[in-house]
Design a protein around this motif. Structure first.
Motif, PDB file in Angstrom:
ATOM      1  N   TYR A 206      39.922  48.961  30.909  1.00  0.00           N
ATOM      2  CA  TYR A 206      40.677  47.940  30.206  1.00  0.00           C
ATOM      3  C   TYR A 206      41.074  46.846  31.190  1.00  0.00           C
ATOM      4  O   TYR A 206      41.211  47.109  32.383  1.00  0.00           O
ATOM      5  CB  TYR A 206      41.929  48.569  29.605  1.00  0.00           C
ATOM      6  N   ASN A 208      43.085  44.545  33.549  1.00  0.00           N
ATOM      7  CA  ASN A 208      44.308  44.752  34.321  1.00  0.00           C
ATOM      8  C   ASN A 208      44.560  46.208  34.727  1.00  0.00           C
ATOM      9  O   ASN A 208      45.647  46.557  35.180  1.00  0.00           O
ATOM     10  CB  ASN A 208      45.532  44.214  33.562  1.00  0.00           C
ATOM     11  N   ALA A 209      43.560  47.088  34.562  1.00  0.00           N
ATOM     12  CA  ALA A 209      43.742  48.502  34.906  1.00  0.00           C
ATOM     13  C   ALA A 209      43.726  48.735  36.416  1.00  0.00           C
ATOM     14  O   ALA A 209      44.277  49.721  36.908  1.00  0.00           O
ATOM     15  CB  ALA A 209      42.650  49.341  34.246  1.00  0.00           C
ATOM     16  N   THR A 213      41.012  46.075  42.298  1.00  0.00           N
ATOM     17  CA  THR A 213      41.839  46.602  43.384  1.00  0.00           C
ATOM     18  C   THR A 213      41.183  47.845  43.974  1.00  0.00           C
ATOM     19  O   THR A 213      41.146  48.025  45.197  1.00  0.00           O
ATOM     20  CB  THR A 213      43.247  46.956  42.851  1.00  0.00           C
ATOM     21  N   ALA A 225      42.013  40.165  42.695  1.00  0.00           N
ATOM     22  CA  ALA A 225      42.723  41.137  41.868  1.00  0.00           C
ATOM     23  C   ALA A 225      44.083  40.544  41.556  1.00  0.00           C
ATOM     24  O   ALA A 225      44.824  40.157  42.444  1.00  0.00           O
ATOM     25  CB  ALA A 225      42.876  42.461  42.611  1.00  0.00           C
ATOM     26  N   ASN A 227      47.539  40.201  38.642  1.00  0.00           N
ATOM     27  CA  ASN A 227      48.247  40.750  37.501  1.00  0.00           C
ATOM     28  C   ASN A 227      48.114  39.797  36.309  1.00  0.00           C
ATOM     29  O   ASN A 227      49.086  39.284  35.787  1.00  0.00           O
ATOM     30  CB  ASN A 227      49.715  40.973  37.864  1.00  0.00           C
ATOM     31  N   PHE A 230      41.896  39.520  32.511  1.00  0.00           N
ATOM     32  CA  PHE A 230      40.566  38.987  32.822  1.00  0.00           C
ATOM     33  C   PHE A 230      40.497  38.241  34.145  1.00  0.00           C
ATOM     34  O   PHE A 230      40.009  37.133  34.215  1.00  0.00           O
ATOM     35  CB  PHE A 230      40.060  38.069  31.699  1.00  0.00           C
ATOM     36  N   ASP A 321      51.597  55.361  41.667  1.00  0.00           N
ATOM     37  CA  ASP A 321      52.811  54.973  42.404  1.00  0.00           C
ATOM     38  C   ASP A 321      53.864  54.372  41.479  1.00  0.00           C
ATOM     39  O   ASP A 321      55.028  54.284  41.839  1.00  0.00           O
ATOM     40  CB  ASP A 321      52.455  53.976  43.519  1.00  0.00           C
ATOM     41  N   LEU A 322      53.461  53.958  40.289  1.00  0.00           N
ATOM     42  CA  LEU A 322      54.436  53.343  39.364  1.00  0.00           C
ATOM     43  C   LEU A 322      55.053  54.364  38.400  1.00  0.00           C
ATOM     44  O   LEU A 322      55.974  54.039  37.661  1.00  0.00           O
ATOM     45  CB  LEU A 322      53.765  52.245  38.531  1.00  0.00           C
ATOM     46  N   SER A 341      46.103  56.058  43.234  1.00  0.00           N
ATOM     47  CA  SER A 341      46.742  54.753  43.283  1.00  0.00           C
ATOM     48  C   SER A 341      45.852  53.864  44.136  1.00  0.00           C
ATOM     49  O   SER A 341      45.694  54.113  45.334  1.00  0.00           O
ATOM     50  CB  SER A 341      48.140  54.837  43.889  1.00  0.00           C
ATOM     51  N   ALA A 342      45.254  52.887  43.511  1.00  0.00           N
ATOM     52  CA  ALA A 342      44.367  51.988  44.252  1.00  0.00           C
ATOM     53  C   ALA A 342      45.181  51.104  45.189  1.00  0.00           C
ATOM     54  O   ALA A 342      44.662  50.537  46.136  1.00  0.00           O
ATOM     55  CB  ALA A 342      43.550  51.131  43.291  1.00  0.00           C
TER      56      ALA A 342
HETATM   57  N1  LIG Z   1      51.477  49.413  41.636  1.00  0.00           N
HETATM   58  C1  LIG Z   1      50.166  49.375  41.508  1.00  0.00           C
HETATM   59  N2  LIG Z   1      49.557  48.238  41.132  1.00  0.00           N
HETATM   60  C2  LIG Z   1      48.214  48.237  41.030  1.00  0.00           C
HETATM   61  C3  LIG Z   1      47.425  49.386  41.319  1.00  0.00           C
HETATM   62  N3  LIG Z   1      46.142  49.067  41.116  1.00  0.00           N
HETATM   63  C4  LIG Z   1      46.113  47.768  40.711  1.00  0.00           C
HETATM   64  N4  LIG Z   1      47.364  47.258  40.667  1.00  0.00           N
HETATM   65  C5  LIG Z   1      47.760  45.903  40.254  1.00  0.00           C
HETATM   66  O1  LIG Z   1      47.355  45.689  38.908  1.00  0.00           O
HETATM   67  C6  LIG Z   1      46.966  44.327  38.714  1.00  0.00           C
HETATM   68  C7  LIG Z   1      45.583  44.256  38.134  1.00  0.00           C
HETATM   69  O2  LIG Z   1      44.665  44.709  39.086  1.00  0.00           O
HETATM   70  P1  LIG Z   1      43.137  44.239  39.089  1.00  0.00           P
HETATM   71  O3  LIG Z   1      42.459  45.017  40.180  1.00  0.00           O
HETATM   72  O4  LIG Z   1      43.019  42.765  39.098  1.00  0.00           O
HETATM   73  O5  LIG Z   1      42.685  44.789  37.654  1.00  0.00           O
HETATM   74  P2  LIG Z   1      41.267  44.689  36.970  1.00  0.00           P
HETATM   75  O6  LIG Z   1      41.066  45.976  36.255  1.00  0.00           O
HETATM   76  O7  LIG Z   1      40.234  44.277  37.944  1.00  0.00           O
HETATM   77  O8  LIG Z   1      41.550  43.542  35.897  1.00  0.00           O
HETATM   78  P3  LIG Z   1      40.563  42.460  35.239  1.00  0.00           P
HETATM   79  O9  LIG Z   1      39.599  41.975  36.263  1.00  0.00           O
HETATM   80  O10 LIG Z   1      41.517  41.432  34.788  1.00  0.00           O
HETATM   81  O11 LIG Z   1      39.887  43.163  34.096  1.00  0.00           O
HETATM   82  C8  LIG Z   1      47.105  43.659  40.077  1.00  0.00           C
HETATM   83  O12 LIG Z   1      48.342  42.999  40.110  1.00  0.00           O
HETATM   84  C9  LIG Z   1      47.062  44.823  41.051  1.00  0.00           C
HETATM   85  O13 LIG Z   1      47.756  44.544  42.231  1.00  0.00           O
HETATM   86  C10 LIG Z   1      48.112  50.589  41.725  1.00  0.00           C
HETATM   87  O14 LIG Z   1      47.534  51.646  42.007  1.00  0.00           O
HETATM   88  N5  LIG Z   1      49.469  50.514  41.809  1.00  0.00           N
END
Ligand SMILES: Nc1nc2c(ncn2[C@@H]2O[C@H](COP(=O)(O)OP(=O)(O)OP(=O)(O)O)[C@@H](O)[C@H]2O)c(=O)[nH]1
Ligand SMILES: [Mg+2]
Length: 415
Positions: A206, A208-209, A213, A225, A227, A230, A321-322, A341-342
């Motif tokens: 999904y 923002n998952a 990252t 990456a 918040n 897309f 971590d959240l 936790s990425a």
């Molecule tokens: N606290 C926390 N934040 C995370 C973690 N993994 C990703 N994030 C945050 O979640 C947000 C989205 O991360 P992205 O890696 O851009 O997500 P994505 O799945 O690539 O999203 P899209 O490319 O928009 O589809 C960013 O602000 C990251 O910093 C995690 O393990 N812990």
């Protein structure tokens, strides 16, 4: 994300609750997030419980009055409906409400337009936008140039979409030709990768998952990456060596969302289909999101729609971590699940072992004593497979290894 040389558009969100009320609230929360990403401000919500979407005006007559009042009270610039509107609905709503009428599809297309950075991405977005607009120009007047600014007028690369109905057809044809060319390139790139014999792992999930990252954490790739919904539109592929020495390719791609517009699915098919050519699906789930289960369901539905089936799936429950309290983490459609936790790197080692294990399941086990003259075959195993044991005996080299099935065929073709 946008230059705000013009004032923020103020919008009212409108949703239909066909079944349970909770669902529509979640969907509107997401719509609000999309609107915010597109640079608009939400100043109100209207929800109607109905058995069916009204074919003429989306909502029923009584709700139209309510929306009209709210528009007046909040001085909003327009409404955004949570489902894709038909050209007739747009026209009728415009006549009834005398305001700008937008829908979820338009919003997503607008965000994609601002995000597209590669040539392929730009072509795909513009194509999807033009197809969406082509049938809806009546709702806007005959020319797009009369749209003014704001949501729905942005083209890829901040180009304004000002085009006349007559020109659209020609432009669509041209973009289609360009896209075919791009697709051919992609096919060639895929063939190349196949020759390298490296397993391909597609990172899906999904929006923002945390897909990008995770890719960044693993491979040091510098994929944006954020918040925001897309953040990633264009696929990025990076090589990586798992703990056992097994080399793999990770592909990060565009995120999924509920009601992903079919214009986008069509236009982005070649991008989305990266998953179809993968050996393994790495499904990233935001475990801190209360809508996690719904989102997982949408991801699987979308994959099915793309014809991605019967592939091994490893699901990671990301953002551990959240989590402040324990959450049930279950995915019956996955072959394995790993909490990670990425952001901190927690659980990544366990993830690598799981990936190896699942990939190994797709490999053939070699237990064989090769005569010394066949040393080249062991080189092959070392290069493409995972050598578990190698013993130099009197009558040859005893080997125990996992190798990709095609390599297995090669090794034993002439023995
Ligand atoms: N606290 C926390 N934040 C995370 C973690 N993994 C990703 N994030 C945050 O979640 C947000 C989205 O991360 P992205 O890696 O851009 O997500 P994505 O799945 O690539 O999203 P899209 O490319 O928009 O589809 C960013 O602000 C990251 O910093 C995690 O393990 N812990
Ligand atoms: Mg991303």
């Amino acid at each position: 994300m946008y230059e705000t040389e013009q004032k923020k558009e103020r919008v009212i969100l409108v949703g239909i609750s066909l079944s349970d009320a909770e669902d529509v609230d979640q969907s509107l929360d997401e719509l609000e997030e999309l609107a915010r990403t597109a640079g608009a401000e939400c100043v109100g919500r209207v929800i109607q419980k109905r058995e069916l979407i009204h074919p003429g005006t989306y909502v029923g007559k009584g709700k139209l009055d309510e929306i009209r009042d709210l528009l007046w009270e909040t001085e909003a610039d327009g409404i955004i409906c949570d489902d894709e509107l038909s050209p007739a609905q747009i026209g009728n709503l415009k006549d009834e409400l005398h305001t700008k009428i937008m829908d979820r599809t338009l919003l997503i297309l607008d965000i994609f337009a601002a995000r597209a950075s590669t040539n392929e991405g730009k072509i795909q977005v513009e194509l999807a936008q033009l197809k969406y607009r082509q049938s809806r120009l009546t709702g806007y007047g005959t020319s797009l140039s009369r749209l003014g600014g704001g949501i729905g007028t942005r083209g890829p690369g901040e180009k304004k979409l000002e085009m006349d109905r007559r020109l659209i057809k020609g432009r669509i044809a041209r973009l289609n030709r360009e896209l075919t060319e791009v697709k051919n390139h992609r096919q060639v790139a895929r063939e190349q990768r196949k020759k390298e014999m490296l397993p391909v792992i597609a990172i899906v999930g999904y929006t923002n998952a945390g897909k990008s990252t995770l890719l960044n954490y693993l491979t040091g790739a510098e994929v944006l990456a954020e918040n925001k919904l897309f953040a990633t539109l264009d696929p990025t592929t990076r090589g990586y060596q798992l703990g056992s020495g097994q080399k793999v390719l990770f592909t990060d791609t565009v995120g999924f969302i509920r009601k992903l517009p079919h214009h986008l699915i069509d236009a982005f098919r070649s991008t989305l289909e990266e998953a179809k050519y993968a050996d393994l699906i790495l499904h990233v789930v935001d475990a801190s999101n209360p809508q996690m289960d719904e989102q997982m369901h949408i991801v699987y539905e979308t994959l099915r729609g793309l014809g991605v089936q019967d592939k091994p799936v490893v699901t990671v429950f990301n953002k551990q971590d959240l989590l402040t309290e324990p959450v049930i983490l279950r995915d019956f459609q996955a072959d394995a699940t790993v909490p990670i936790s990425a952001a901190t790197g927690a659980g990544i080692d366990a993830l690598e072992s799981k990936l190896e294990e699942v990939l190994r399941g797709q490999k053939a086990l070699v237990e064989y004593t090769f005569p010394y003259k066949d040393a080249a075959k062991i080189q092959l195993i070392r290069k493409y497979g995972e050598l578990l044991r190698e013993e130099y005996l009197e009558d040859g080299i005893a080997v125990e290894a996992y190798v990709p099935v095609p390599i297995y065929g090669k090794i034993f073709a002439d023995s």
